[in-house]
Write a protein that holds these residues in place. Structure first.
Motif, short mmCIF file in Angstrom:
data_model
loop_
_atom_site.label_atom_id
_atom_site.label_comp_id
_atom_site.label_asym_id
_atom_site.label_seq_id
_atom_site.Cartn_x
_atom_site.Cartn_y
_atom_site.Cartn_z
N GLN A 256 0.94 -1.22 -0.03
CA GLN A 256 -0.17 0.13 0.00
C GLN A 256 0.61 1.23 0.12
O GLN A 256 0.55 2.50 -0.58
N GLY A 257 1.90 1.15 0.59
CA GLY A 257 2.88 2.32 0.67
C GLY A 257 3.27 2.61 -0.73
O GLY A 257 3.38 4.03 -0.93
N ALA B 123 2.13 7.36 -5.81
CA ALA B 123 1.37 7.62 -7.18
C ALA B 123 -0.02 8.29 -7.05
O ALA B 123 -0.07 9.16 -7.82
N ARG B 124 -0.84 7.88 -6.33
CA ARG B 124 -1.94 8.77 -6.05
C ARG B 124 -1.85 10.25 -5.53
O ARG B 124 -2.59 11.17 -5.98
N ALA B 125 -0.89 10.47 -4.60
CA ALA B 125 -0.56 11.89 -4.39
C ALA B 125 -0.22 12.67 -5.62
O ALA B 125 -0.46 13.77 -5.69
N VAL B 126 0.50 12.22 -6.33
CA VAL B 126 1.18 12.76 -7.47
C VAL B 126 -0.07 13.25 -8.52
O VAL B 126 -0.28 14.24 -9.15
N PRO C 145 -5.13 18.69 -9.51
CA PRO C 145 -6.52 19.39 -9.17
C PRO C 145 -6.52 20.17 -7.93
O PRO C 145 -7.07 21.20 -8.00
N VAL C 146 -5.83 19.51 -7.11
CA VAL C 146 -5.77 20.27 -5.65
C VAL C 146 -5.11 21.63 -5.98
O VAL C 146 -5.73 22.59 -5.22
N ALA C 147 -3.92 21.59 -6.71
CA ALA C 147 -3.37 22.97 -6.81
C ALA C 147 -4.33 23.95 -7.52
O ALA C 147 -4.17 25.17 -7.28
#
Length: 312
Positions: A37-38, A43-46, A51-53
């Motif tokens: 999971q780590g 990858a999900r954060a990238v 969109p968050v920015a």
């Protein structure tokens, strides 16, 4: 002389089939191990960063600037001095009261008119009912000021109604002058936002089992009773969802109030506009905007909760 009994020849039984021996198992391939999971989290954060920015740059940053401006008055006082001055002012209390009663009255009018029109379109057969239902979907894309301009052409000071009155009766002026009053704003908002109630109602009526209506009519129930006891319970979730949406939209409506020219009608959006554009009092405008945003977020949460219960 009897013939001697010959003994029967023994029947040959087939030899038993040799037992199959299981082939020795070959080397098994080791199962593929799932990636830890780590390793998925980076990858999900990238993928989530763009969109968050963008959301932070387009929405959160301007909102933070509004809140910051409301906490930094121009006279150099405390952070909540602007809130104390604005919330205690007569103009803010009047604007808040006008906004709330207009939103509630418009929502009630939209619910009543929208339910009646949706009943007629869904259950009263007439030519063009399907075309009217399709037009409602198109109407939702119209800007609000377009409806206000149409009402101005009809009920304005030099509109069609006043012109017809002066031509027929010979008067100098027509009697229709309500459009620049709170009642004119109410009429414009009810006219524009009613399809937002009709759309979920028509979707709910399309899923209603017509056998229930036929059974109720066969038992001698009158149309009013059928609507009250059969149709209305099925329509309550759609009514709640549509009413909550209209309440949020009416609370933030700006174009209708501006285009009607109702100078005596000041809502919270109009107060923000007046403080920021006309008076250049940006801290006061930001305070009114923060209050309006807080009310909108609360009502939107109510709308989402009702929408989930209604299956929207």
């Amino acid at each position: 002389m009897p013939e001697p009994v010959r003994p029967e020849a023994p029947t040959a039984t087939p030899p038993p089939a040799p037992a199959r021996t299981a082939a020795p198992p070959g080397p098994r391939k080791p199962p593929r191990e799932a990636p830890p999971q780590g390793s998925r989290r980076p990858a999900r954060a990238v993928w989530a960063l763009p969109p968050v920015a963008l959301l932070g740059l387009v929405f959160l940053y301007p909102l933070a600037l509004v809140v910051r401006q409301s906490l930094t008055p121009d006279n150099g006082g405390g952070p909540f001095d602007a809130y104390s001055a604005v919330l205690a002012s007569h103009a803010f209390r009047e604007a808040l009261g006008t906004t709330v009663w207009l939103a509630l009255a418009s929502t009630a009018g939209c619910l009543l008119l929208g339910f009646t029109l949706a009943l007629i379109i869904a259950f009263v057969p007439f030519p063009g009912a399907r075309a009217v239902a399709k037009f409602i979907d198109v109407f939702l894309s119209f800007p609000s000021f377009l409806i206000t301009l149409a009402l101005l052409f009809i009920y304005g000071t030099v509109g069609m109604a006043n012109g017809l009155w002066t031509e027929v009766l010979g008067g100098a002026e027509g009697p229709f002058r309500f459009l620049t009053t709170p009642w004119g704003v109410l009429l414009a908002e009810v006219t524009y936002f009613t399809p937002f109630v009709m759309r979920p109602l028509l979707a709910a009526f399309s899923q209603l089992d017509t056998a229930q209506l036929e059974v109720a009519a066969g038992l001698g129930a009158r149309p009013a009773r059928i609507v009250r006891q059969v149709v209305l319970p099925e329509a309550l979730p759609a009514l709640a969802a549509g009413g909550s949406l209209v309440l949020v939209l009416c609370l933030n409506e700006f174009g209708i109030v501006l285009f009607t020219g109702a100078k005596g009608v000041t809502t919270l959006p109009m107060l923000v506009y007046g403080k920021a554009i006309l008076e250049s009092d940006y801290p006061a405008a930001c305070v009114a905007a923060v209050v309006n945003i807080a009310l909108s977020i609360g009502l939107f949460g109510l709308y989402r909760g009702v929408g989930k219960r209604a299956g929207a």
